[in-house]
Structure formats: C-alpha cells, structure tokens
Design a protein around this motif. Structure first.
Motif, PDB file in Angstrom:
ATOM      1  N   ALA A  39      12.221 -29.558  14.072  1.00  0.00           N
ATOM      2  CA  ALA A  39      13.388 -30.801  14.337  1.00  0.00           C
ATOM      3  C   ALA A  39      13.266 -30.681  16.540  1.00  0.00           C
ATOM      4  N   PHE A  40      13.230 -29.824  16.881  1.00  0.00           N
ATOM      5  CA  PHE A  40      13.596 -29.695  18.478  1.00  0.00           C
ATOM      6  C   PHE A  40      11.787 -28.879  18.904  1.00  0.00           C
ATOM      7  N   GLU A  41      11.067 -28.502  18.446  1.00  0.00           N
ATOM      8  CA  GLU A  41       9.833 -28.147  19.328  1.00  0.00           C
ATOM      9  C   GLU A  41       9.019 -28.629  18.908  1.00  0.00           C
ATOM     10  N   ASN A  42       8.627 -29.657  17.722  1.00  0.00           N
ATOM     11  CA  ASN A  42       7.807 -30.857  17.265  1.00  0.00           C
ATOM     12  C   ASN A  42       8.344 -32.430  17.049  1.00  0.00           C
ATOM     13  N   ASP A 495      19.453 -36.595  20.770  1.00  0.00           N
ATOM     14  CA  ASP A 495      20.269 -36.832  19.657  1.00  0.00           C
ATOM     15  C   ASP A 495      19.720 -36.726  18.334  1.00  0.00           C
ATOM     16  N   LEU A 496      18.703 -37.567  18.141  1.00  0.00           N
ATOM     17  CA  LEU A 496      18.497 -37.914  17.104  1.00  0.00           C
ATOM     18  C   LEU A 496      17.103 -36.348  16.575  1.00  0.00           C
ATOM     19  N   MET A 497      17.391 -35.781  17.463  1.00  0.00           N
ATOM     20  CA  MET A 497      16.746 -35.117  17.137  1.00  0.00           C
ATOM     21  C   MET A 497      17.855 -33.757  16.195  1.00  0.00           C
ATOM     22  N   ALA A 501      17.902 -32.798  12.211  1.00  0.00           N
ATOM     23  CA  ALA A 501      17.641 -31.108  11.643  1.00  0.00           C
ATOM     24  C   ALA A 501      18.576 -31.336  10.813  1.00  0.00           C
ATOM     25  N   ILE A 502      19.421 -31.962  10.412  1.00  0.00           N
ATOM     26  CA  ILE A 502      21.013 -31.519   9.583  1.00  0.00           C
ATOM     27  C   ILE A 502      20.364 -32.478   8.199  1.00  0.00           C
ATOM     28  N   MET A 503      20.416 -33.539   8.772  1.00  0.00           N
ATOM     29  CA  MET A 503      19.609 -34.712   7.827  1.00  0.00           C
ATOM     30  C   MET A 503      18.300 -33.661   6.796  1.00  0.00           C
TER      31      MET A 503
END
Ligand SMILES: [Zn+2]
Length: 535
Positions: A39-42, A495-497, A501-503
C-alpha cells in the motif's frame, strides 16, 4: 498470608490474561506487513484517483462521463485479474443530464467575470444571452403573485443578500484525540433506537414539511418557466471565496417541469449584483450555457470479484459510490472512496493471498440522489425491507465495508450498533494504531435507521453487517463536498494509502475468518408507507 494472597492473585491474573489471549480475535501480522508494504511502497491509489477525476470527472449518475468512468473501472479491475466484472443495471433512474459549456459575466455597470456553474437538470441558454438582473426572492405563493408579469427576459435573483462572514478557523481539520474519543460516546441515551433522533435540523424536518418545500420548488420552477425568466441566479448553499457548493435545480423525473437555465455563483459575486440593484443601479448579466438531457434509462453499479477458495459461495463486500455531483470532478466525493476500494482489491490480488471467501467490490451509482444504486442492489440480492423475505444470498454475505467521507485518513470504524463486532474490529485496528486508526464508534444503537448518509446503511437497514470507516474531515464541509473545488489537488495521497491498507486488511481478515461476521437480529418487515415516512 501475604505471600499466599500474592500467589493467588498472580495465578488469577495469569489465568485471566491467558483467557483473554485465547479469545482475542486473531490478526495475521505477517499479512498486515505485506499489505502495508504494497500500500505504501507500490501505491497506485493516486493513479486511480487521476483517472476518475482529471480524465473522467465529474461523474453525475448516468451522464456520459459516468458511463465512461464505469467502463474504465471495469477495464482496470480486469487488468488486475478480477473475475465476474460487469456493470449491473438498476432503475429506473430518470433523465440523464450533462453540461459542456458555462460562462457568466457582469457586463454593466462594470465588467466582472462570475465564478459559478449551472445546476443539474436545468437547460442551457441559446448561445450567449444578455439580460437585466431583477431581485425577486420567492418563498411563498404570495411572492409568486407579487412578481407575476415582471420576469420576462430577466436574470432573476431568487435569494436575498447573503451574509458573508470572515473565516477564522482553519479550513482543514484532523480529529483531535478528544474529538475521536467523543465519537465513541452516546451523547443522549434517550435518543437510542429512535430513527428520528438525529440532531441536525434537516433530519428533524417533518416529512410533511419536506414535501411542502418540494412541491413549492416544483411550483416555482413552473412559474419561472411560464413567466419567461432568461436565467435564474442563486448562490450555493455553502461556501465563499470562490468556492460554490451546489447540486441540482431541476428534476430527473420526466413528469416534473423543466425550469429556465439556473446558475449558482459565489456569494460575493451574487451580493455585488444585489447591492447595485438595491441602489437602483441597473445590472446587465451575460450567460452562455450548454447542457444536454438524455432520455430516461436505467443506471448501473460496477461489480467485480476475487473468487474464494474453500467457501467461495460466501461473500465479503467492499465499495464506495462512483457517481458525483458536477461542479468539480467529484475528487473527495467520492473518487477517493472508489480509488481506495480499487486499490484494496489490487493489493489483495497482487499479494496473491489465499482467501476462503469470495471478495466482491461494488462501486455504486445514484448515491447522491438517495443511495439508489446500493438500495436497489440490496433489495435485489438480499432482502426487501418491506417483506423481509431474505434470499439465499442474504445468509452468505459476511460483511460490507464502505468508504465515503473524503480524503481524510481512517481513524476507526463504526460498529453500526453491532456490539459483537467491537472486539473483532479493535483487534484488527491494532496494527494500524500508529497510523492513526484506533477507534470503534457507534457500538450502541438499537434500531437499524433508515438508509441515509451513505451506502453501508442500505445493508444495515435489512440487518446485514454493513460498516463505514470514520475519517478525518479535512476540508470536506469547508471546501470540497459537492463544490466546484472538489478536485484532484485537494486529495491527500498519504491518507489514501493508509485507507487502502486498512480496507485491504479488514477485507482480508473477514475473508479468512473461521466464522462469518456476527449480525444484529433480522429486522421486522416495514410497510412501504412507513419507509418513505422515515427516509
Ligand atoms: Zn455526496
């Protein structure tokens, strides 16, 4: 003696914590790690956002853009390897509407360009047209009588001067710890179980009062049309400083009258015209508006699936509404939610995680006109609240997760009155505490409220576990929600990342959990008359 007591105390404490450890809902931390990394790196979430806003926005339900955005979503879901990707029809929606030109100017006594946009379901002008402005606020039948015969060929200002106050608070806002904690508390227990117990004035309006206003608007539209008004000018229902919040002026119902062209402008520009008129100084305005009505057709939701392994007939759903209003590009309402849902299934698919249950994404249409797409889907697939005769699929849906409150990061999730999900959600939120998501709210609420707010309530209304994430408000009510500034640049990528990830993690854990998610008791049938009275 002291030692003995200490011994028992210690043993008791150990037993208690062992029991707690055993009963705690598991969260697979190695999977959470992989989800976060992806979610954060790609991240691709801002790429989804770009297509839904800059390329296909705005996405008013059933407009050509809405259709193009739906087709693009299908293409993307297929690229990611989802199956059963399709546009699922519902309806009837009514007339489709779009606009392809707007310009507004004051041409006398001075030149000034006007910031605004046309209201949905109103017609265009015949090329560039000029007319004298007239101030004619109308809220009662007597007002209509007063202005009869005076409006032909005029630009009619139907609202009084708007008081514009200086804004002293920041436009953007994240929830403080205190505000977040307050969301977990029941403010007034006497309102529990009372579907009318909402605090805001609009919801407290009686159905009769709302109907009276609706009927007057219809009458006013017909009057303005019959009187030959050139253009109707208003300010948006919120906003200043060039930000115009506005939605519809006419109706998508083919039986309702088509008003003259209607425009909302920023209140500062509106007020200048009003002040000039009040001083007896004539004002000439010019508008060039092109709009298009497209005949009544059904609309659609976009659906796609990741097939489950061992329990593939059981379903975990996630989604958001794809449609928007038309002043901006629908960036925070709700390209953000749609992008997060698309990104969550991309993450799950790219990690190739085996999941027992089938994961189904749904991007809804007609949310802005009253949750039409999700309500139709729930009725068709699961249960009609009127009869409460559930389908077989009703017993196969584990949960639905919704994202629809803008660009803020997830701070937690609403339990929608389902006390049994609280410990489960708390365990699943733990690996996201450092990212600001800590809180389960709405644990006590006794009766499923009529659908409202956004799409998970359509599920909740028939007793299905439908949940919405709680988000930082950011600039939702001050700048973006249904405004001409609901655009890509107002979206916060980090925020969207976090949301994605949580979703993805919630959907994953719901899909691999031993049991389906616990439910509230199935509600009783509710006659149609009672339903419309509460909506
Ligand atoms: Zn909205």
């Amino acid at each position: 003696m002291i030692l003995r007591r200490l011994f028992f105390g210690l043993a008791g404490a150990l037993m208690f914590s062992a029991l707690q450890a055993r009963s705690e809902e598991p969260a697979d931390l190695s999977v959470v790690h992989r989800i976060k990394t992806e979610a954060f790196e790609n991240s691709k979430v801002m790429d989804h956002e770009f297509y839904l806003t800059d390329v296909y926005g705005p996405r008013l339900t059933n407009s050509p853009n809405y259709k193009a955005a739906g087709d693009w979503v299908m293409k993307r879901l297929k690229e990611y390897g989802l199956t059963n990707v399709h546009e699922e029809p519902w309806g009837p929606f009514g007339k489709s509407w779009t606009y392809s030109r707007f310009s507004g100017h004051m041409v006398a006594p001075q030149y000034q360009p006007l910031i605004g946009f046309p209201l949905a379901w109103t017609p265009g002008t015949d090329g560039a047209v000029q007319g004298d402005a007239i101030l004619a606020p109308m809220t009662t039948d007597a007002d209509l009588e007063k202005f009869k015969g005076k409006l032909r060929g005029k630009v009619v200002l139907t609202m009084p001067l708007k008081q514009v106050n200086m804004v002293l608070e920041p436009l953007g806002h994240r929830l403080t710890d205190t505000e977040l904690a307050a969301r977990t508390q029941v403010a007034d227990p006497s309102r529990l179980g009372n579907p009318f117990g909402r605090a805001n004035a609009a919801a407290q309006q009686t159905p009769e009062e709302r109907e009276r206003q609706r009927q007057f608007r219809k009458k006013l539209n017909q009057f303005l049309k019959d009187e030959g008004a050139l253009v109707v000018l208003q300010y948006g229902y919120n906003g200043d400083g060039g930000t115009v919040f506005a939605s519809e002026g006419g109706s998508r119902d083919p039986k309702d009258p088509v008003p003259p062209p209607m425009v909302a402008v920023t209140p500062e520009h509106y007020n200048r015209v009003v002040r000039l008129l009040q001083h007896g100084i004539p004002v000439k305005l010019e508008f060039d508006i092109k709009t298009q009505f497209i005949d009544a057709v059904d609309s659609f939701n976009v659906i796609g699936e990741i097939e489950g392994t061992t329990k593939k007939d059981e379903i975990v759903m996630l989604g958001a509404h794809l449609d928007s209003w038309h002043g901006g590009t629908g960036a925070t309402d709700n390209a953000t939610g749609s992008s997060v849902a698309i990104e969550a299934v991309r993450i799950l698919k790219s990690l190739d995680l085996p999941m027992a249950r089938t994961v189904r994404i749904a991007l809804w249409g007609g949310e802005e006109e009253g949750l039409l797409g999700s309500k139709a889907y729930v009725k068709q697939h699961f249960a009609d609240r009127e009869t409460m005769k559930p389908t077989a699929e009703y017993y196969k849906l584990s949960a639905y997760y919704n994202d629809d409150t803008g660009t803020g990061r997830f701070r937690g999730i609403g339990a929608q009155g389902n006390i049994q999900v609280k410990p489960i959600f708390e365990a699943w939120l733990k690996p996201f505490h450092d990212l600001g998501a800590t809180t389960v709210s709405a644990v006590t609420s006794l009766t499923a409220r009529p659908p409202g707010g956004t799409d998970h309530t359509s599920f909740d209304y028939v007793g299905l576990p439908g949940f919405g994430f709680m988000q930082d408000p950011m600039e939702y009510n001050t700048r973006t929600h249904h405004s001409n500034m609901d655009v890509y640049d107002r979206v916060q990528p980090g925020d969207l990342m976090q949301c994605s990830a949580i979703m993805a993690s919630f959907v994953y854990h719901t899909a691999v959990r031993d049991q389906m998610m616990p439910r509230i008791p199935m509600p009783k049938p509710l006659p149609k008359e009672r339903q419309s009275a509460t909506e």
